[in-house]
Design an enzyme around this catalytic site. Structure first.
Site, PDB file in Angstrom:
ATOM      1  N   ASP A 462       2.654  -1.541  -9.083  1.00 40.20           N
ATOM      2  CA  ASP A 462       2.719  -1.982  -7.686  1.00 40.20           C
ATOM      3  C   ASP A 462       2.699  -0.764  -6.772  1.00 40.20           C
ATOM      4  O   ASP A 462       2.808   0.380  -7.213  1.00 40.20           O
ATOM      5  CB  ASP A 462       3.915  -2.891  -7.421  1.00 40.20           C
ATOM      6  N   ILE A 463       2.537  -1.029  -5.474  1.00 46.73           N
ATOM      7  CA  ILE A 463       2.362   0.027  -4.473  1.00 46.73           C
ATOM      8  C   ILE A 463       3.743   0.510  -4.032  1.00 46.73           C
ATOM      9  O   ILE A 463       4.621  -0.296  -3.684  1.00 46.73           O
ATOM     10  CB  ILE A 463       1.565  -0.486  -3.265  1.00 46.73           C
ATOM     11  N   GLU A 505       2.210  -6.934  -3.607  1.00 42.42           N
ATOM     12  CA  GLU A 505       1.637  -5.632  -3.923  1.00 42.42           C
ATOM     13  C   GLU A 505       1.718  -5.336  -5.414  1.00 42.42           C
ATOM     14  O   GLU A 505       1.643  -4.186  -5.831  1.00 42.42           O
ATOM     15  CB  GLU A 505       2.356  -4.523  -3.141  1.00 42.42           C
TER      16      GLU A 505
END
Length: 583
Positions: A462-463, A505
């Site tokens: 994920d970001i 995300e």
């Protein structure tokens, strides 16, 4: 005569048993405890001899002699055997023990000699022979009695001996024979004792020989109590008769113990051969069972003579009658294809030194086509010429059909998953597979991968600090960042890999058939691609954290995802913008 008349009854002692007691005690005791043991033995021996002889100097000399001979015999015995708990295993070790007893007896006699009130060569010889007999005949018997009554270390013994029937009866008979021979007024009967000793050695081994000599020495002592001399038939004084009997007993041991050692070596060799034969029979039985259960056929072909050896199952696998074994003759005309494919393989590998494996199809006249797998070894002579072939074969038709079916199922699963992604299960923002499609494809891949025994790797990422991007630059910019990272993920993965978006995300990469090393390298390339993006497109710079998990036996989709999620959590806890692998 003082040295041989130690009892008030006037018995002639043929052997000196205290020597055996001391040597047996040392063998039964760890070396570090020898000084304390020798001190106790010295006190006991000195007090006993002083009370019997009434001469403290004489008693001291005998005590010192016993101590010296025990130490010498103990050290030499351990050196010869290698350790206290070993038994002699050959002629060399038996000779070494005999030599150790002789050396110890000589050392003890020389130490005690100056203390004798009437020292002369005869007394020295009596002392030497008596202690040698005591050590060789008495020590193993005492250790055996110690083991029989169950006290101390049961592994310590001089001669290996397993209880055999009639041993006690045989020793009793030897005692009767010894008394009869030594008390007989006729000279020249001593060979009977030699013959009896050899018989006992053959029947009962080294321990039997030692006990026989010990019995004959005891018989001589008993005869001397009644007649005043240990050997009645010899026209010499009792002291000389005792010396002569001692010498006879030492010669008996010198003759019997090597014979016993040779017999022991033969028994050990026979036992080893019996065990090897048993293991060989077991191996052959297991091999035959394995061949039967696995359906393995066997074939050997002698290139020089043309002789063959086919097992019935080998013939059956090739569509030939099993009753043609072992040599069906020229099989080319009998094989369904004339043997073209099979013998072409043999020709192609005629110079191979290592075993090789071939697969070929057999189309019998009656029955379905079958695929066979054969493992072949070429045999070469000293000149390097191939002289024979040895081969084993088994039917792998069902295995290949099953592999083809599983491979087709996997390809179908991948195809269906791709169609689902294209048609209905895409994420509208990124064009990637959505959460439902990703999990559905994961379930299918797990089922297909297990059937083919191939690896499957899942990467979850994920970001980092995505909320900060949304708060600072707006949700539209955040969506652009998500689309950009989705494009980077697709660029580093293969065509058969799946990249799915499973949350705001959060993303998943499914990597079927990829080893853990390659999967880790791919994940690192993705992380670096995101981190190295400089924002030339006007978007804020972003990084990702990744967790990698490999499918293990017993994993389902939920378990695999949970392990990848745990690794992702470790990456974030470790500072973000990094990859962690699940255990």
């Amino acid at each position: 005569m003082a040295s041989v008349r130690l009892f008030a009854a006037g018995a002639t002692m043929v052997l000196w048993l205290p020597s055996a007691v001391a040597v047996a005690a040392l063998f039964a005791t760890p070396v570090k405890r020898w000084p304390r043991l020798l001190g106790v033995l010295a006190v006991c021996q000195f007090l006993t001899l002083w009370s019997q002889l009434g001469d403290p100097v004489f008693a001291l000399g005998y005590t010192l002699g016993n101590q010296v001979e025990a130490i010498v015999c103990g050290i030499v015995g351990i050196k010869v055997l290698g350790r206290r708990k070993s038994s002699p295993r050959g002629v060399a070790q038996v000779v070494g023990l005999f030599g150790g007893a002789m050396l110890g007896g000589a050392a003890g006699a020389l130490v005690a000699f100056p203390f004798h009130p009437a020292a002369n060569q005869s007394e020295l010889a009596w002392r030497f022979l008596g202690t040698v007999l005591g050590v060789l005949a008495g020590t193993p018997a005492l250790l055996k009695l110690r083991q029989h009554f169950g006290f101390g270390d049961q592994r310590v013994r001089i001669f290996a001996y397993e209880p055999k029937p009639y041993f006690a009866l045989t020793i009793t008979a030897l005692m009767v024979l010894g008394v009869a021979v030594l008390a007989a007024p006729v000279a020249g009967l001593m060979p009977l004792l030699l013959a009896a000793t050899i018989f006992v050695v053959i029947r009962f081994g080294q321990m039997g020989g030692a006990c026989a000599v010990l019995t004959f020495c005891a018989a001589g002592t008993l005869v001397s109590l009644r007649t005043g001399t240990p050997v009645v038939g010899w026209e010499v004084d009792p002291f000389s008769a005792g010396l002569a009997l001692q010498l006879q007993m030492v010669l008996l041991l010198a003759s019997a113990l090597p014979i016993a050692a040779v017999l022991l070596s033969r028994e050990q060799l026979q036992a080893m051969l019996r065990e090897q034969n048993r293991q060989l029979r077991d191996s052959v039985t297991i091999l035959n069972l394995a061949k039967s259960l696995a359906g393995i056929g066997r074939w050997r072909y002698d290139v020089r003579t043309g002789a063959q050896d086919w097992s019935p199952l080998m013939l059956q696998l090739h569509g030939l009658p099993p009753d043609m074994a072992p040599d069906p003759g020229n099989v080319r005309a009998l094989l369904p294809d004339g043997g073209e494919e099979l013998f072409a393989h043999f020709a192609a590998h005629r110079d191979d030194r290592n075993p090789y494996r071939i697969k070929y199809r057999v189309n019998p006249a009656h029955g379905a086509s079958r695929m066979l797998e054969m493992n072949v070894t070429n045999e070469f002579d000293d000149a390097g010429e191939r002289v024979a072939l040895f081969a084993v074969a088994m039917d792998v038709t069902e295995q290949i059909d099953r592999e083809n079916a599983l491979r087709a199922a996997r390809e179908q699963a991948i195809s269906q998953a791709a169609e689902l992604q294209i048609l209905a299960n895409t994420d509208p923002l990124t064009g990637l597979a959505n959460r439902r499609a990703t999990f559905d494809w994961l379930e299918r891949l797990i089922a297909a991968t297990r059937g083919l025994d191939e690896p499957l790797t899942l990467v979850m990422f994920d970001i980092d600090h995505f909320k900060r991007i949304n708060d600072c630059f707006g949700h539209a910019t955040g969506d652009d960042v998500i689309r950009k990272i989705a494009r980077l993920a697709r660029s580093v993965t293969r065509g058969d890999d799946l990249v799915g978006r499973i949350g705001g995300e959060e993303f998943v990469c499914l990597l079927p058939g990829m080893t853990p090393t390659r999967a880790r390298s791919l994940a690192e390339r993705l992380r670096l691609a995101v981190a190295d993006s400089r924002g030339d497109d006007g978007l804020p710079r972003a990084t990702i954290s990744l967790g990698l998990a490999q499918l293990r036996v017993g994993d389902d989709a939920a378990g695999l995802l949970a392990r990848a999620d745990g690794a992702l959590y470790e990456a974030k806890e470790g500072g973000r913008n990094q990859l962690r692998r699940a255990a």
